[in-house]
Write an enzyme that holds these catalytic residues in place. Structure first.
Site, PDB file in Angstrom:
ATOM      1  CD  GLN A  37      -3.224  -1.191   2.572  1.00  0.00           C
ATOM      2  OE1 GLN A  37      -2.722  -1.792   2.787  1.00  0.00           O
ATOM      3  NE2 GLN A  37      -4.342  -0.265   2.222  1.00  0.00           N
ATOM      4  CG  HIS A  57       0.459  -3.854 -13.284  1.00  0.00           C
ATOM      5  ND1 HIS A  57       0.987  -3.942 -12.957  1.00  0.00           N
ATOM      6  CD2 HIS A  57       0.678  -2.921 -12.965  1.00  0.00           C
ATOM      7  CE1 HIS A  57       1.659  -3.650 -12.437  1.00  0.00           C
ATOM      8  NE2 HIS A  57       1.402  -2.628 -12.255  1.00  0.00           N
ATOM      9  CG  ASP A  70       2.177  -0.034 -11.798  1.00  0.00           C
ATOM     10  OD1 ASP A  70       1.769  -0.415 -11.005  1.00  0.00           O
ATOM     11  OD2 ASP A  70       2.312   0.638 -12.153  1.00  0.00           O
ATOM     12  NE  ARG A  95       0.672  -5.257  11.467  1.00  0.00           N
ATOM     13  CZ  ARG A  95      -1.257  -5.538  10.496  1.00  0.00           C
ATOM     14  NH1 ARG A  95      -2.210  -4.588  11.327  1.00  0.00           N
ATOM     15  NH2 ARG A  95      -1.172  -6.403   9.861  1.00  0.00           N
ATOM     16  CG  HIS A 140      -0.929  -6.749   5.261  1.00  0.00           C
ATOM     17  ND1 HIS A 140      -1.573  -6.113   6.651  1.00  0.00           N
ATOM     18  CD2 HIS A 140      -1.638  -5.966   4.661  1.00  0.00           C
ATOM     19  CE1 HIS A 140      -2.005  -5.321   6.762  1.00  0.00           C
ATOM     20  NE2 HIS A 140      -1.988  -5.077   5.470  1.00  0.00           N
ATOM     21  CG  ASN A 184      -3.425  -7.699   8.107  1.00  0.00           C
ATOM     22  OD1 ASN A 184      -3.743  -7.687   8.926  1.00  0.00           O
ATOM     23  ND2 ASN A 184      -4.194  -7.355   6.277  1.00  0.00           N
ATOM     24  CD  GLU A 185      -7.785  -6.914   7.423  1.00  0.00           C
ATOM     25  OE1 GLU A 185      -8.130  -7.401   6.837  1.00  0.00           O
ATOM     26  OE2 GLU A 185      -7.386  -6.231   8.869  1.00  0.00           O
ATOM     27  CE1 TYR A 330      -9.377   0.164   9.256  1.00  0.00           C
ATOM     28  CE2 TYR A 330      -9.728  -2.738  10.072  1.00  0.00           C
ATOM     29  CZ  TYR A 330      -8.936  -0.844   9.583  1.00  0.00           C
ATOM     30  OH  TYR A 330      -7.173  -0.434   9.638  1.00  0.00           O
ATOM     31  CD  GLU A 397      -5.180  -3.361   9.806  1.00  0.00           C
ATOM     32  OE1 GLU A 397      -6.097  -3.181   9.241  1.00  0.00           O
ATOM     33  OE2 GLU A 397      -4.352  -3.864   8.927  1.00  0.00           O
TER      34      GLU A 397
END
Ligand code: PNW
Length: 499
Positions: A37, A57, A70, A95, A140, A184-185, A330, A397
């Site tokens: 990210q 892409h 990118d 993290r 991740h 992660n998740e 969340y 998170e």
């Protein structure tokens, strides 16, 4: 007399408030990001293609604003700016995640990319210089495409591949990294990536691929935990855990016992799918999952259920393989059922749950799935305490999306209200929450939402080649919080018009 009583009352109220706004000694604060990210540099310095490179892409129409990772926030080149921002916030830990395809471009350990190693060492050294502890996620979501070509998490060989990659990372970076997160998740990886097209690799094998993925992923996680435990823990003196995401489900009518049961079923399917095998005494998938999926599978004419319970060996091997319960949280949904959800595909995880119908409650964010429901967070944490034998918990998170305003009162209110819930469960229910990571440091590539949903406490102008970072008001709020270990009361942080 009356005055004395009033003063007494005021002092009492004040100390009551002080008690509720101050975090306990030893509670740690951080912020979180993920390699794909923020890093960019997708095809330079030896990095190979990962599943998110391939998806963005080959199918750019799936990304809300057509952007990709990118360049992202160009943290590969601008990591020092990130570290300076972290130092400004004053956080205890950062993290971050490692990019597998940057470290081992073939996915296997036959070739190690020196530039990748250099990059992470430089970043870790820059953090050490500012006294910021790294909390590092091995995986991740950015799987090397070469391993996806072999089936990715649907291929049981991934257990070996992931173990080899982790082994390399422990050996190479273990002197600098004392806190690890394996994965992660898992829900998002398996359900959104192998049971739907919401995340890469976007294989819509609903009701099948998602469960192949969870079998492999849980075993791979456990093997990496045992590897760390047996080979590295004593020497390196660190900890290792998994981060599980949960949308928390509540009955829309708490008096409706059928709804109450369905909400519990939904929580077992969502959080319990990955937490039950690791964090319960009993181990294995939750009974309600095994039963529902067996029943559905029989009705579909299959001779074996699409999800089978682990055998005894694996139940034992997976149980207890996390030093802490890492929770990404969340939002909360309401269960409105019973009834068949008309959007449920057949077969699918959603249909297997009993086709629970849900609707969101609370105020909006920029993300369709994210509503502001602080009370749900408290309920989730209390449920985790009672369902998983009072585990020590890290919130790995928590955060809020908007469209990128600098005066981000919505984010501050969200953080303030969710952090208040943490204080409540710590002081009133003795839930052992030990630390908190805010998602996220800088506005970044929000997966299929691209840059259209922004979670950062720093604004990033992605139209500029140097990706300038500007602190939002929430950065000042978090800085004040970390400095005092107390929820800031300063009214400049709160939009008076909205309160
Ligand atoms: C997490 N939900 O994803 C990820 O770990 C981050 O990479 C991501 O940027 C962040 O949260 C914000 O989305 C989630 O539906 C995706 O509850 C979906 C959900 C939660 C978290």
């Amino acid at each position: 007399m009356v005055w004395l009583a009033i003063i007494g009352l005021l002092t009492l109220c004040h100390s009551g408030i002080a008690h509720r706004t101050k975090f306990p000694d030893g509670f740690t604060f951080g912020v979180a990001t993920a390699a794909h990210q923020i890093e960019g540099a997708w095809n330079i310095s030896g990095k190979s293609e990962n599943v998110w490179d391939r998806l963005t892409h080959s199918r750019p129409e799936l990304i809300a604003d057509g952007t990709n990772g990118d360049v992202a926030t160009d943290s590969y080149h601008r990591y020092q700016e990130d570290v300076d921002a972290l130092a400004y916030l004053g956080v205890d830990f950062y993290r971050l995640s490692l990019s597998w395809s940057r470290i081992l471009p073939s996915g296997r350990n036959n070739y190690i990319n020196p530039d990748g190693i250099r990059y992470y060492n430089a970043l870790l050294d820059a953090l050490a210089e500012k006294n910021i502890e790294p909390l590092v996620t091995l995986f991740h979501w950015d799987l090397p495409q070469s391993l996806q070509d072999l089936g990715g998490w649907a291929n049981p060989k991934m257990i070996d591949f992931f173990r080899d990659y982790a082994d390399f990372c422990f050996r190479e970076f273990g002197d600098k990294i004392k806190s690890w997160i394996t994965i992660n998740e898992p829900y998002e990886i398996c359900e959104d990536g192998y049971g739907d097209e919401k995340k890469a690799p976007a294989i819509d094998s609903h009701g099948v691929g998602n469960y192949l993925c969870s079998d492999t992923l849980l075993k791979a996680h456990a093997e990496v935990f045992h590897l760390y435990n047996e080979t590295y823990r004593e020497k390196q003196n660190g900890t290792i855990m998994i981060s599980i995401n949960s949308i928390w489900y509540e009955p829309s009518d708490p008096e409706n016992t059928e709804q109450v049961t369905l909400a519990e079923t939904a929580n077992q399917f969502k959080f319990g799918w990955f937490a039950h095998p690791i964090f319960t005494e009993q181990g294995g998938y939750p009974a309600v999952m095994v039963e529902n999926i067996a029943r559905e599978s029989m009705q579909e004419g299959l001779t074996k259920p699409r999800l089978q319970q682990f055998d005894d060996y694996w139940i034992q091997r997976i149980k207890g393989t996390s030093d802490f319960l890492g929770i990404n949280h969340y939002t909360t949904f309401l269960v409105t059922g019973p009834g068949v959800d008309p959007t449920a595909k057949s077969p699918s995880w959603l249909k297997d749950t009993g086709a629970v119908t849900t609707m969101e409650v609370g105020e909006d964010s920029a993300s369709e799935w994210l509503r502001v429901v602080p009370a749900g967070f408290g309920n989730l944490l209390r449920w985790c305490k009672s369902s998983y034998n009072d585990p020590p918990i890290y919130i790995t998170e928590n955060g809020f999306s908007d469209r990128g305003t600098l005066e981000d009162y919505g984010r501050i209110k969200y953080l303030n209200d969710y952090l208040t819930e943490i204080l409540n469960v710590i002081y009133e229910d003795n839930v052992r929450v030990l630390g908190y990571a805010l998602w996220t440091l800088v506005d970044n590539f929000e997966w299929r939402a691209g840059f259209s949903e922004r979670f950062g406490v720093y604004y990033v102008d992605i139209t500029q080649p140097d990706r300038p970072r500007t602190p939002k008001l929430s950065a000042e709020y978090y800085r004040a919080l970390v400095a005092t270990r107390e929820l800031p009361q300063d009214e400049r942080f709160f939009d008076q018009a909205r309160l």
